[in-house]
Motif scaffolding. Structure first.
Motif, PDB file in Angstrom:
ATOM      1  N   GLY B 414       0.814  -1.216   0.000  1.00  0.00           N
ATOM      2  CA  GLY B 414       0.000   0.000   0.000  1.00  0.00           C
ATOM      3  C   GLY B 414       0.846   1.263   0.000  1.00  0.00           C
ATOM      4  N   VAL B 415       1.781   1.353   0.956  1.00  0.00           N
ATOM      5  CA  VAL B 415       2.562   2.597   1.026  1.00  0.00           C
ATOM      6  C   VAL B 415       3.530   2.716  -0.141  1.00  0.00           C
ATOM      7  CG1 VAL B 415       2.386   2.933   3.497  1.00  0.00           C
ATOM      8  CG2 VAL B 415       4.270   1.574   2.563  1.00  0.00           C
ATOM      9  N   ALA B 416       3.861   1.585  -0.771  1.00  0.00           N
ATOM     10  CA  ALA B 416       4.770   1.655  -1.924  1.00  0.00           C
ATOM     11  C   ALA B 416       4.147   2.453  -3.063  1.00  0.00           C
ATOM     12  CB  ALA B 416       5.139   0.257  -2.399  1.00  0.00           C
ATOM     13  N   GLN B 417       2.834   2.702  -2.995  1.00  0.00           N
ATOM     14  CA  GLN B 417       2.190   3.494  -4.053  1.00  0.00           C
ATOM     15  C   GLN B 417       2.678   4.939  -4.059  1.00  0.00           C
ATOM     16  OE1 GLN B 417       0.717   1.736  -6.207  1.00  0.00           O
ATOM     17  NE2 GLN B 417       0.841  -0.027  -4.832  1.00  0.00           N
ATOM     18  N   VAL B 418       3.275   5.375  -2.954  1.00  0.00           N
ATOM     19  CA  VAL B 418       3.807   6.738  -2.902  1.00  0.00           C
ATOM     20  C   VAL B 418       5.138   6.815  -3.668  1.00  0.00           C
ATOM     21  CG1 VAL B 418       4.551   8.552  -1.318  1.00  0.00           C
ATOM     22  CG2 VAL B 418       2.717   7.039  -0.673  1.00  0.00           C
ATOM     23  N   LEU B 419       5.757   5.658  -3.847  1.00  0.00           N
ATOM     24  CA  LEU B 419       7.122   5.618  -4.370  1.00  0.00           C
ATOM     25  C   LEU B 419       7.322   6.355  -5.698  1.00  0.00           C
ATOM     26  CD1 LEU B 419       9.863   4.378  -3.547  1.00  0.00           C
ATOM     27  CD2 LEU B 419       9.332   2.474  -5.042  1.00  0.00           C
ATOM     28  N   GLY B 424      10.045  10.332  -8.343  1.00  0.00           N
ATOM     29  CA  GLY B 424       9.899  11.276  -9.451  1.00  0.00           C
ATOM     30  C   GLY B 424      10.035  12.709  -8.968  1.00  0.00           C
ATOM     31  N   GLY B 425       9.419  13.007  -7.834  1.00  0.00           N
ATOM     32  CA  GLY B 425       9.474  14.362  -7.295  1.00  0.00           C
ATOM     33  C   GLY B 425      10.868  14.784  -6.897  1.00  0.00           C
ATOM     34  N   ARG B 429      12.422  16.960 -12.597  1.00  0.00           N
ATOM     35  CA  ARG B 429      11.760  18.257 -12.501  1.00  0.00           C
ATOM     36  C   ARG B 429      10.466  18.288 -13.291  1.00  0.00           C
ATOM     37  NH1 ARG B 429      16.170  23.044 -12.381  1.00  0.00           N
ATOM     38  NH2 ARG B 429      14.338  24.330 -12.631  1.00  0.00           N
ATOM     39  N   GLY B 430      10.338  17.357 -14.214  1.00  0.00           N
ATOM     40  CA  GLY B 430       9.137  17.335 -15.046  1.00  0.00           C
ATOM     41  C   GLY B 430       7.937  16.675 -14.386  1.00  0.00           C
ATOM     42  N   ALA B 431       8.141  16.087 -13.202  1.00  0.00           N
ATOM     43  CA  ALA B 431       7.007  15.441 -12.530  1.00  0.00           C
ATOM     44  C   ALA B 431       6.008  16.513 -12.105  1.00  0.00           C
ATOM     45  CB  ALA B 431       7.496  14.671 -11.315  1.00  0.00           C
ATOM     46  N   THR B 432       4.725  16.304 -12.424  1.00  0.00           N
ATOM     47  CA  THR B 432       3.739  17.337 -12.104  1.00  0.00           C
ATOM     48  C   THR B 432       2.691  16.827 -11.124  1.00  0.00           C
ATOM     49  OG1 THR B 432       2.177  16.729 -13.828  1.00  0.00           O
ATOM     50  CG2 THR B 432       3.962  18.212 -14.457  1.00  0.00           C
ATOM     51  N   ARG B 433       1.936  17.788 -10.602  1.00  0.00           N
ATOM     52  CA  ARG B 433       0.897  17.478  -9.632  1.00  0.00           C
ATOM     53  C   ARG B 433      -0.151  16.541 -10.239  1.00  0.00           C
ATOM     54  NH1 ARG B 433      -4.108  19.585  -8.366  1.00  0.00           N
ATOM     55  NH2 ARG B 433      -3.968  20.812 -10.263  1.00  0.00           N
ATOM     56  N   LEU B 434      -0.552  16.855 -11.465  1.00  0.00           N
ATOM     57  CA  LEU B 434      -1.563  16.012 -12.095  1.00  0.00           C
ATOM     58  C   LEU B 434      -1.040  14.594 -12.266  1.00  0.00           C
ATOM     59  CD1 LEU B 434      -3.130  18.344 -14.785  1.00  0.00           C
ATOM     60  CD2 LEU B 434      -4.157  17.476 -12.687  1.00  0.00           C
ATOM     61  N   GLY B 435       0.223  14.481 -12.666  1.00  0.00           N
ATOM     62  CA  GLY B 435       0.826  13.167 -12.830  1.00  0.00           C
ATOM     63  C   GLY B 435       0.827  12.404 -11.524  1.00  0.00           C
ATOM     64  N   ALA B 436       1.225  13.095 -10.441  1.00  0.00           N
ATOM     65  CA  ALA B 436       1.281  12.438  -9.137  1.00  0.00           C
ATOM     66  C   ALA B 436      -0.120  12.025  -8.686  1.00  0.00           C
ATOM     67  CB  ALA B 436       1.923  13.382  -8.122  1.00  0.00           C
ATOM     68  N   VAL B 505       1.166   5.713 -15.386  1.00  0.00           N
ATOM     69  CA  VAL B 505       0.247   6.853 -15.449  1.00  0.00           C
ATOM     70  C   VAL B 505       0.953   8.120 -14.975  1.00  0.00           C
ATOM     71  CG1 VAL B 505      -1.844   7.797 -14.433  1.00  0.00           C
ATOM     72  CG2 VAL B 505      -1.819   5.456 -15.248  1.00  0.00           C
ATOM     73  N   PHE B 506       1.736   7.979 -13.911  1.00  0.00           N
ATOM     74  CA  PHE B 506       2.464   9.130 -13.355  1.00  0.00           C
ATOM     75  C   PHE B 506       3.360   9.772 -14.411  1.00  0.00           C
ATOM     76  CE2 PHE B 506       6.558  10.292 -11.234  1.00  0.00           C
ATOM     77  CZ  PHE B 506       6.127  11.476 -10.655  1.00  0.00           C
TER      78      PHE B 506
END
Lengths: 90, 896
Positions: B414-419, B424-425, B429-436, B505-506
């Protein structure tokens, strides 16, 4: 006027050694991953069950080795964390 | 058998001891710096909350069921820690730089201080933590039950639900008492962390003691243990490569993604250097905790009756061998493991819930009024109760029969979903809020569907038909074989699909979306944390009133520390009192200070309420850019100024040189003019004395002497006339007589007038009569005077064997240029600057008829006529160029 480079091209011998040890530190988890993954490749013997004790000994040996190398790196490199450890390539 | 009452008493005494430790440390922390209490040792020991009751009891059960696979849970974190240069160092640095309060805060802060993302991660963490907390409750209930069991009933277990409730309630009380006593600026809990460290020692000592007892007392040392291992049923275990790799990965992710691990690893970290020690000391701790797991499992299998829960061998083995003291120690070790985990997990989750769910909701409902601190603390207390309540509920519904390890692994996945969002964060630098948002949502949903909900059992939450045929009969959506992945281990199946979809998806949404300015600023802050010594500021407009901000800060930080902070800020700006100017820098620091208490998103929103501007706008970024441009312009101006200064300095040095020379010239001239005056005077006196003699001179001589006297008198007069003329010209009291004439007339007149000078020399004069037909309207008398002077000078000083004089006239629009050039040796370079000065005379006086005033007078005249006279070098002789307007300028005429 060209700005001077942020990081010098050549380092003193001591700094150079430090950088290479930090590189080793970065490689350490990959070495560990490789060594911990090795038992997956050991085919179980045909006639009798695999030797769990030996596999266990091997894994604990790798583990102990990783800890020892990490401790060595922490003593030699970690002491001067903010000196010049913040080189390029993080 | 230990009576149950005694057991409860021991537990209460132990808790009271921990309470005392925490209390004393808190009190000491307020009095003075903590010293060794904030040492790397305490830090490493506090990290050991990774080893929960799952490790303490469950590892042995895990080993009985799956052989060495339990090692993956500890090898994963070991790899992360020995490779701390790669990830943990950056994580801790970012956490400290941004004053992060939880993992949800980190993600929210990275992606533009998004409250939505913070809430989503919080929700994910709470749901994922539920089975984990249930696991602790279950293990504690089980261990209580072991002691409570009536010996006549063997190891049968009494009602564990009641025990679980009591344990949950007790833990909630302890956590509330210590975790929410105050709203710490850094969200650090020194007292609790120290108590956790004590518990870490207790559980390590307990497990090692049981291990040593098993290996050297029950068995005959290591050799015997190895023999028993080979003979036991565990030895039949075969490594499953998929699970081996997958679990190592999940455990590696869990070590920094689990809310409680993030809390002790990043939030409670007092010094980045502690990480260096922990890099080897924490793996060593894990190593020691795992060392005796297999021996205990093997010996337990051998000696204990079949059917007994292997999760409790640590406890039941010493008990069955009559070592109640050892069993008691083991019980305390397990108790420590469970309590420390629950306490920190509850604190971490409560912080997240209050900062990312309660506060944003409340902020949306109302403006900042009342004391926020009370609200935050109450929100946290309620959150702690809720978190433990959820854990208890899960334990009641699903936990009864499940093995400890399985429940722990559900939480790990479950917590690995934050990974993906976290890595990426930190590195992209290209990681975005919508992606996350999209990635975490997708992963969360898949995890819920394939692992969490099925964990309650077939038919409990998801109906049996869904497992067999898929939802609405869609076979490829069956929760245990998504997209047709048949025959995978359920855990691995969930881990694989959730993370694959999550990361995919991210990355995809991140790459396709465009982040707003705040997010881009934060992205740079996170990714380049080691390169940026200075934080880019977030607030560009300081429109807020300092007083309003102070009122708000007091509500969050408390009046004392808020006023102290404001006073320090005012002091920093060089102001008296409590109200600093609301500069962007000040607001930025205030926001980070507040973020330490209520999280980045909430702090940002609260300041936004007062300031009005919700966030950084493009204009603000432009302002920052403009500022940079201004600085660059300023520096180039400085450079220009400094060049100008050096030019001025050079001019000054030249002027000084000139002055010095003039002074020398003046001295020379004074002696010269005395001489000039003296010579005619002497001869006048001498001849007049001769004339005065009574004896008659011949008339011829008398006439000659009288002429000499007359000539000398004229010379004196001319000298004095020149001096007078110059003086008049210099003081501007000259009257110009404007009249029209052609230059030819004027030049004719000048040549005629200067014929008397050195008449014996034959001079060739080159002229260009057509060019000279230029009519000028100026003071022709004065202009002729200049021309006479120049022609006379040429006659006097030209040292060529066949002297030649060239006079060239050029009309240039409204101006006229007249060059007077001879073919002599010209004027030496070093003297060119001096010739127009009053007292200058270059050659010896014998050939000169005047006193060296001619060119000075010329320059003054030309100035009056609105023109110039310059010496033109390199013309093959002395060359003077006159340049003046054809029409005498009005203002010059006016002045005149």
């Amino acid at each position: 006027m060209a700005a001077p480079p942020r990081h010098p091209t050549f380092l003193a011998r001591r700094s150079y050694r430090r950088r290479r040890l930090v590189d080793l530190g970065r490689l350490l988890p990959f070495a560990g991953l490789f060594l911990c993954g090795l038992p997956m490749l050991w085919a179980p013997p045909e006639d009798h069950a695999r030797d769990l004790a030996a596999t266990g000994l091997y894994l604990f040996g790798v583990w102990g080795g990783l800890i020892a190398v990490a401790a060595f790196l922490a003593r030699t490199v970690g002491a001067g964390l903010d000196e010049d450890g913040e080189g390029p390539g993080r | 058998m230990v009576p149950f009452d005694v057991l409860v008493l021991v537990c209460l005494a132990y808790v009271a001891f921990l309470f005392a430790v925490a209390f004393l440390v808190e009190r000491r922390a307020r009095a003075r710096p903590l010293g060794w209490l904030r040492s790397p040792v305490i830090y490493t020991l506090s990290l050991s909350i990774y080893c929960t009751a799952w490790t303490f009891y469950g590892a042995v059960g895990y080993a009985v069921r799956s052989g060495l696979e339990f090692l993956t849970i500890y090898l994963g974190p070991t790899l992360v820690f020995v490779g701390w240069w790669l990830l943990l160092r950056k994580l801790v640095r970012v956490g400290k730089a941004q004053r992060v309060t939880s993992i949800a805060d980190l993600i929210s802060s990275r992606f533009g201080k998004s409250s939505g993302l913070g809430a989503l991660v919080t929700l994910l963490c709470v749901v994922a933590a539920t089975p984990y907390i249930a696991l602790q409750l279950q293990s504690m209930s089980l261990s209580f039950a072991v002691f409570a069991a009536d010996s006549s009933e063997g190891w049968a277990l009494p009602d564990r639900n009641a025990t679980g409730l009591w344990v949950a309630g007790g833990l909630a009380l302890f956590t509330i008492l210590f975790g929410t006593r105050n709203l710490d600026a850094n969200e650090q809990h020194h007292g609790v962390v120290t108590a956790i460290a004590v518990e870490a020692v207790v559980k390590l000592v307990a497990l090692l003691t049981v291990g040593v007892f098993v290996v050297w007392v029950v068995a005959d040392g290591p050799a015997d243990v190895f023999a028993r291992i080979r003979a036991s049923e565990i030895a039949a275990w075969e490594i499953q490569p998929g699970r081996w790799a997958g679990l190592t990965f999940a455990a590696a992710a869990a070590i920094f993604c689990l809310p409680r691990m993030f809390q002790v690893l990043v939030v409670e970290n007092a010094d980045e250097r502690h990480l260096v020690t922990a890099s080897w000391a924490f793996p060593l701790y894990l190593f020691l905790m795992s060392l005796f797991v297999v021996p205990i499992a093997v010996v337990g299998l051998e000696l204990l009756p079949a059917g007994l829960n292997p999760d409790l061998y640590v406890l039941t083995l010493p008990l069955s061998l009559g070592r109640e003291d050892l069993a008691m120690l083991a019980f305390l070790g397990g108790f420590s493991s469970a309590t420390s985990m629950v306490i920190i997990e509850a604190i971490a989750l409560a912080t997240m819930v209050s900062n990312h769910i309660v506060m944003p909701l409340w902020l949306r409902a109302a403006r900042v009024t009342g004391d926020v601190r009370g609200l935050v603390l109450n929100a946290r207390r309620l959150s702690i109760l809720a978190v433990l309540g959820l854990g208890y509920a899960y334990y009641r519904i699903a936990g009864g029969g499940a093995a400890l390890a399985a429940m722990g692994l559900i939480a790990f996945v479950g917590v690995a979903q934050v990974l993906p969002a976290l890595i990426g964060g930190l590195y992209w630098r290209g990681a975005t809020r919508l992606g996350a948002l999209a990635g975490v949502s997708a992963g969360f949903a898949v995890w819920l569907y394939t692992l969490f909900l099925p964990s309650f059992g077939v038919g409990v939450v998801l109906p049996e038909a869904v497992f067999a045929e898929g939802p609405l009969g869609v076979g490829w959506l069956r929760p245990r074989s998504l997209f047709g992945a048949e025959g995978m281990d359920p855990l691995l199946h969930a881990l694989f699909w959730s993370l694959a979809l999550n990361a995919g998806v991210f990355c995809l949404v991140s790459a396709l979306s465009f982040p707003p300015p705040v997010e881009r600023v934060q992205a740079a802050q996170f990714v380049d944390v080691f390169d940026l010594s200075r934080r880019t500021r977030g607030w560009a407009r300081g429109g807020a009133e300092a007083e309003e901000l102070l009122v708000m800060a007091q509500r969050i930080l408390g009046p004392g520390s808020a006023q102290e902070f404001f006073r320090a800020e005012a002091d920093r700006q060089g102001k008296e009192g409590f109200l600093p100017d609301t500069t962007p820098e000040f607001i930025d620091r205030l926001e980070r200070r507040l973020a330490g208490s209520v999280g980045a998103a909430t702090a940002h929103a609260m300041i936004g309420q007062i300031i009005g501007g919700a966030a950084v706008s493009v204009e603000d970024l432009m302002a920052v850019a403009n500022e940079t441009a201004q600085i660059m312009e300023y520096s180039s101006q400085l450079q220009e100024k400094s060049e100008e200064l050096s030019r001025t300095a050079r001019a000054l040095a030249e002027a000084n040189e000139k002055l010095t020379q003039i002074s020398i010239q003046k001295d020379a001239f004074l002696s010269q003019i005395s001489h000039e005056l003296r010579t005619p005077m002497t001869s006048i006196r001498a001849f007049s004395e001769i004339l005065m003699e009574p004896d008659g001179l011949p008339d011829e001589l008398r006439t000659r002497y009288a002429r000499i006297i007359h000539d000398e008198a004229i010379r004196l007069t001319r000298l004095l006339d020149d001096l007078l003329d110059l003086s008049v010209l210099e003081h501007g009291a000259v009257q110009l007589q404007e009249s029209a004439a052609t230059l030819r007339e004027l030049i004719d007149r000048a040549i005629l007038a200067s014929n008397s000078i050195a008449p014996e020399r034959e001079f060739a004069i080159e002229r260009d009569p057509p060019a000279e037909a230029v009519t000028v309207m100026t003071d022709t008398g004065r202009l002729t005077q200049v021309l006479i002077n120049l022609v006379s000078n040429a006659r006097k000083y030209c040292d060529a064997a066949h002297p030649r004089l060239r006079i060239a006239v050029r009309a240039q629009g409204e101006a006229v240029e007249v060059d007077v050039v001879d073919n002599g040796s010209g004027i030496p370079r070093e003297s060119q600057a001096l010739i127009f000065e009053k007292f200058a005379r270059l050659t010896d006086t014998t050939r000169a008829g005047g006193a060296g005033l001619g060119l000075a007078i010329c320059r003054e005249i030309m100035g009056k006529l609105g023109g110039t006279i310059i010496y033109v070098p390199g013309q093959g002789g002395a060359a003077f160029r006159l340049r003046f307007p054809r029409q005498l300028p009005r203002q010059v005429a006016g002045v005149a």
